[in-house]
Design a protein around this motif. Structure first.
Motif, PDB file in Angstrom:
ATOM      1  N   TYR A 139       0.828  -1.203   0.000  1.00 35.89           N
ATOM      2  CA  TYR A 139       0.000   0.000   0.000  1.00 35.89           C
ATOM      3  C   TYR A 139       0.863   1.255   0.000  1.00 35.89           C
ATOM      4  CZ  TYR A 139      -3.369  -3.455   1.646  1.00 35.89           C
ATOM      5  OH  TYR A 139      -4.156  -4.571   1.770  1.00 35.89           O
ATOM      6  N   THR A 140       0.375   2.275  -0.692  1.00 39.59           N
ATOM      7  CA  THR A 140       0.968   3.606  -0.592  1.00 39.59           C
ATOM      8  C   THR A 140      -0.105   4.516  -0.007  1.00 39.59           C
ATOM      9  OG1 THR A 140       0.254   4.317  -2.795  1.00 39.59           O
ATOM     10  CG2 THR A 140       2.413   3.237  -2.627  1.00 39.59           C
ATOM     11  N   ALA A 141       0.305   5.519   0.725  1.00 39.75           N
ATOM     12  CA  ALA A 141      -0.646   6.401   1.405  1.00 39.75           C
ATOM     13  C   ALA A 141      -1.608   7.079   0.437  1.00 39.75           C
ATOM     14  CB  ALA A 141       0.102   7.449   2.231  1.00 39.75           C
ATOM     15  N   VAL A 142      -1.165   7.368  -0.774  1.00 44.56           N
ATOM     16  CA  VAL A 142      -2.015   8.087  -1.727  1.00 44.56           C
ATOM     17  C   VAL A 142      -2.757   7.172  -2.691  1.00 44.56           C
ATOM     18  CG1 VAL A 142      -0.670  10.220  -1.599  1.00 44.56           C
ATOM     19  CG2 VAL A 142      -0.068   8.472  -3.293  1.00 44.56           C
ATOM     20  N   GLY A 143      -2.482   5.878  -2.620  1.00 40.93           N
ATOM     21  CA  GLY A 143      -3.170   4.928  -3.488  1.00 40.93           C
ATOM     22  C   GLY A 143      -4.614   4.724  -3.060  1.00 40.93           C
ATOM     23  N   THR A 144      -5.359   4.017  -3.884  1.00 38.91           N
ATOM     24  CA  THR A 144      -6.748   3.672  -3.578  1.00 38.91           C
ATOM     25  C   THR A 144      -6.891   2.167  -3.703  1.00 38.91           C
ATOM     26  OG1 THR A 144      -7.514   5.802  -4.424  1.00 38.91           O
ATOM     27  CG2 THR A 144      -9.165   4.070  -4.191  1.00 38.91           C
ATOM     28  N   TYR A 145      -7.511   1.562  -2.684  1.00 40.07           N
ATOM     29  CA  TYR A 145      -7.610   0.109  -2.617  1.00 40.07           C
ATOM     30  C   TYR A 145      -9.038  -0.289  -2.256  1.00 40.07           C
ATOM     31  CZ  TYR A 145      -2.666   1.000  -2.435  1.00 40.07           C
ATOM     32  OH  TYR A 145      -1.407   1.473  -2.731  1.00 40.07           O
ATOM     33  N   SER A 146      -9.360  -1.525  -2.536  1.00 39.92           N
ATOM     34  CA  SER A 146     -10.692  -2.044  -2.285  1.00 39.92           C
ATOM     35  C   SER A 146     -10.974  -2.147  -0.784  1.00 39.92           C
ATOM     36  CB  SER A 146     -10.820  -3.432  -2.918  1.00 39.92           C
ATOM     37  OG  SER A 146     -11.968  -4.084  -2.445  1.00 39.92           O
ATOM     38  N   PHE A 147     -12.173  -1.734  -0.399  1.00 36.38           N
ATOM     39  CA  PHE A 147     -12.592  -1.867   0.992  1.00 36.38           C
ATOM     40  C   PHE A 147     -12.591  -3.334   1.410  1.00 36.38           C
ATOM     41  CE2 PHE A 147     -16.125  -2.301   4.125  1.00 36.38           C
ATOM     42  CZ  PHE A 147     -15.456  -1.718   5.193  1.00 36.38           C
ATOM     43  N   ALA A 148     -12.814  -4.230   0.468  1.00 38.18           N
ATOM     44  CA  ALA A 148     -12.805  -5.667   0.771  1.00 38.18           C
ATOM     45  C   ALA A 148     -11.454  -6.090   1.364  1.00 38.18           C
ATOM     46  CB  ALA A 148     -13.113  -6.478  -0.487  1.00 38.18           C
ATOM     47  N   GLU A 149     -10.378  -5.423   0.966  1.00 37.12           N
ATOM     48  CA  GLU A 149      -9.071  -5.736   1.546  1.00 37.12           C
ATOM     49  C   GLU A 149      -9.034  -5.383   3.022  1.00 37.12           C
ATOM     50  OE1 GLU A 149      -5.406  -4.975  -0.467  1.00 37.12           O
ATOM     51  OE2 GLU A 149      -6.326  -5.135  -2.455  1.00 37.12           O
ATOM     52  N   MET A 150      -9.617  -4.237   3.393  1.00 34.96           N
ATOM     53  CA  MET A 150      -9.642  -3.845   4.803  1.00 34.96           C
ATOM     54  C   MET A 150     -10.497  -4.823   5.602  1.00 34.96           C
ATOM     55  SD  MET A 150      -8.645  -2.002   7.311  1.00 34.96           S
ATOM     56  CE  MET A 150      -7.744  -0.662   6.556  1.00 34.96           C
ATOM     57  N   VAL A 151     -11.618  -5.234   5.027  1.00 32.92           N
ATOM     58  CA  VAL A 151     -12.482  -6.209   5.706  1.00 32.92           C
ATOM     59  C   VAL A 151     -11.707  -7.501   5.945  1.00 32.92           C
ATOM     60  CG1 VAL A 151     -14.548  -7.637   5.472  1.00 32.92           C
ATOM     61  CG2 VAL A 151     -14.632  -5.222   4.837  1.00 32.92           C
ATOM     62  N   SER A 152     -10.962  -7.948   4.954  1.00 32.33           N
ATOM     63  CA  SER A 152     -10.173  -9.171   5.080  1.00 32.33           C
ATOM     64  C   SER A 152      -9.111  -9.028   6.171  1.00 32.33           C
ATOM     65  CB  SER A 152      -9.535  -9.518   3.737  1.00 32.33           C
ATOM     66  OG  SER A 152      -8.916 -10.769   3.779  1.00 32.33           O
ATOM     67  N   LEU A 153      -8.410  -7.902   6.191  1.00 30.64           N
ATOM     68  CA  LEU A 153      -7.388  -7.661   7.216  1.00 30.64           C
ATOM     69  C   LEU A 153      -8.011  -7.618   8.611  1.00 30.64           C
ATOM     70  CD1 LEU A 153      -5.310  -4.930   5.350  1.00 30.64           C
ATOM     71  CD2 LEU A 153      -4.512  -7.240   5.937  1.00 30.64           C
ATOM     72  N   LEU A 154      -9.113  -6.890   8.742  1.00 27.95           N
ATOM     73  CA  LEU A 154      -9.792  -6.798  10.046  1.00 27.95           C
ATOM     74  C   LEU A 154     -10.314  -8.152  10.507  1.00 27.95           C
ATOM     75  CD1 LEU A 154     -11.770  -3.483   9.543  1.00 27.95           C
ATOM     76  CD2 LEU A 154     -10.182  -3.935  11.431  1.00 27.95           C
ATOM     77  N   THR A 155     -10.898  -8.902   9.589  1.00 27.40           N
ATOM     78  CA  THR A 155     -11.447 -10.221   9.927  1.00 27.40           C
ATOM     79  C   THR A 155     -10.345 -11.145  10.430  1.00 27.40           C
ATOM     80  OG1 THR A 155     -13.222  -9.950   8.314  1.00 27.40           O
ATOM     81  CG2 THR A 155     -12.718 -12.204   9.008  1.00 27.40           C
ATOM     82  N   ASN A 156      -9.216 -11.135   9.744  1.00 26.73           N
ATOM     83  CA  ASN A 156      -8.117 -11.997  10.165  1.00 26.73           C
ATOM     84  C   ASN A 156      -7.456 -11.519  11.448  1.00 26.73           C
ATOM     85  OD1 ASN A 156      -7.983 -14.258   8.291  1.00 26.73           O
ATOM     86  ND2 ASN A 156      -7.772 -12.644   6.761  1.00 26.73           N
ATOM     87  N   LEU A 157      -7.380 -10.211  11.658  1.00 30.06           N
ATOM     88  CA  LEU A 157      -6.845  -9.704  12.920  1.00 30.06           C
ATOM     89  C   LEU A 157      -7.782 -10.079  14.068  1.00 30.06           C
ATOM     90  CD1 LEU A 157      -4.654  -8.148  14.418  1.00 30.06           C
ATOM     91  CD2 LEU A 157      -5.951  -6.038  13.961  1.00 30.06           C
ATOM     92  N   SER A 158      -9.070  -9.982  13.835  1.00 31.21           N
ATOM     93  CA  SER A 158     -10.051 -10.370  14.838  1.00 31.21           C
ATOM     94  C   SER A 158      -9.903 -11.855  15.183  1.00 31.21           C
ATOM     95  CB  SER A 158     -11.463 -10.075  14.334  1.00 31.21           C
ATOM     96  OG  SER A 158     -12.433 -10.510  15.265  1.00 31.21           O
ATOM     97  N   LYS A 159      -9.766 -12.673  14.162  1.00 32.27           N
ATOM     98  CA  LYS A 159      -9.612 -14.121  14.358  1.00 32.27           C
ATOM     99  C   LYS A 159      -8.350 -14.424  15.165  1.00 32.27           C
ATOM    100  CE  LYS A 159      -8.049 -16.900  11.183  1.00 32.27           C
ATOM    101  NZ  LYS A 159      -7.803 -17.522   9.906  1.00 32.27           N
ATOM    102  N   GLU A 160      -7.263 -13.729  14.847  1.00 30.72           N
ATOM    103  CA  GLU A 160      -5.978 -13.990  15.515  1.00 30.72           C
ATOM    104  C   GLU A 160      -5.933 -13.473  16.949  1.00 30.72           C
ATOM    105  OE1 GLU A 160      -3.262 -15.724  14.452  1.00 30.72           O
ATOM    106  OE2 GLU A 160      -4.461 -16.287  12.707  1.00 30.72           O
TER     107      GLU A 160
END
Length: 180
Positions: free
Chosen positions: A37-58
């Protein structure tokens, strides 16, 4: 979703849970960006959901609790990188009531393609505020974290009640009252 949200999230995960946790959630998540990721880039919200879901699981922490802590962390980024968002106000109620018509306008100047939630003011007095949050992303806990730190910044105590108007969290009522 803007890259700064991802870069700062991973920074928070590293600080709170360690670099191994960052590697774990990046490896377990479905990320078309491959977690780059770069601070000025744009990424899919689905990626954040995936990261949050896995952090929650861990970690065993619920996503809303993770988002609350992340919102509080993100306030420090606003404070350091965009102090003019804060210093033009002398009062947290005034600042929060200006999110939609002033702060988000300024954010869009910096990040024109940012997808921001909407905040509608239902009621405002000198020591209270009722506003409705709407976003398909249901990140109201992130907003709550930003609010917590806003009151701390202004050295003001407040109660913030959260009422989900839609069970999925896409529409939430914040009832805020300051006290001595």
């Amino acid at each position: 979703m803007k890259g700064i949200v991802f870069t700062e999230f991973l920074e928070l995960v590293e600080t709170k849970f360690g670099l191994e946790m960052v590697d774990t959630i990046l490896n377990e998540s479905e990320l078309p960006s491959n977690g780059v990721y770069t601070a000025v880039g744009t990424y899919s919200f689905a990626e954040m959901v995936s990261l949050l879901t896995n952090l929650s699981k861990e970690t065993g922490l619920v996503i809303d609790d993770l988002l609350l802590v992340y919102g509080e962390h993100f306030f420090t980024i606003v404070e350091k990188s965009y102090p003019s968002f804060l210093t033009q106000y002398t009062d947290p109620i005034e600042m929060l009531s200006s999110i939609e018509n002033h702060i988000h306008v300024e954010v869009r100047k910096i990040y024109p393609d940012a997808e921001l939630p909407t905040f509608t003011i239902e009621e405002k007095t000198s020591d209270s505020l009722v506003m409705i949050y709407k976003s398909s992303r249901a990140m109201h806990a992130f907003g709550r974290g930003l609010m917590n730190k806003t009151f701390e910044f202004f050295n003001t105590k407040a109660t913030i009640l959260v009422e989900k108007l839609k069970e999925n969290g896409t529409e939430v009522k914040f009832s805020i009252a300051t006290y001595e």
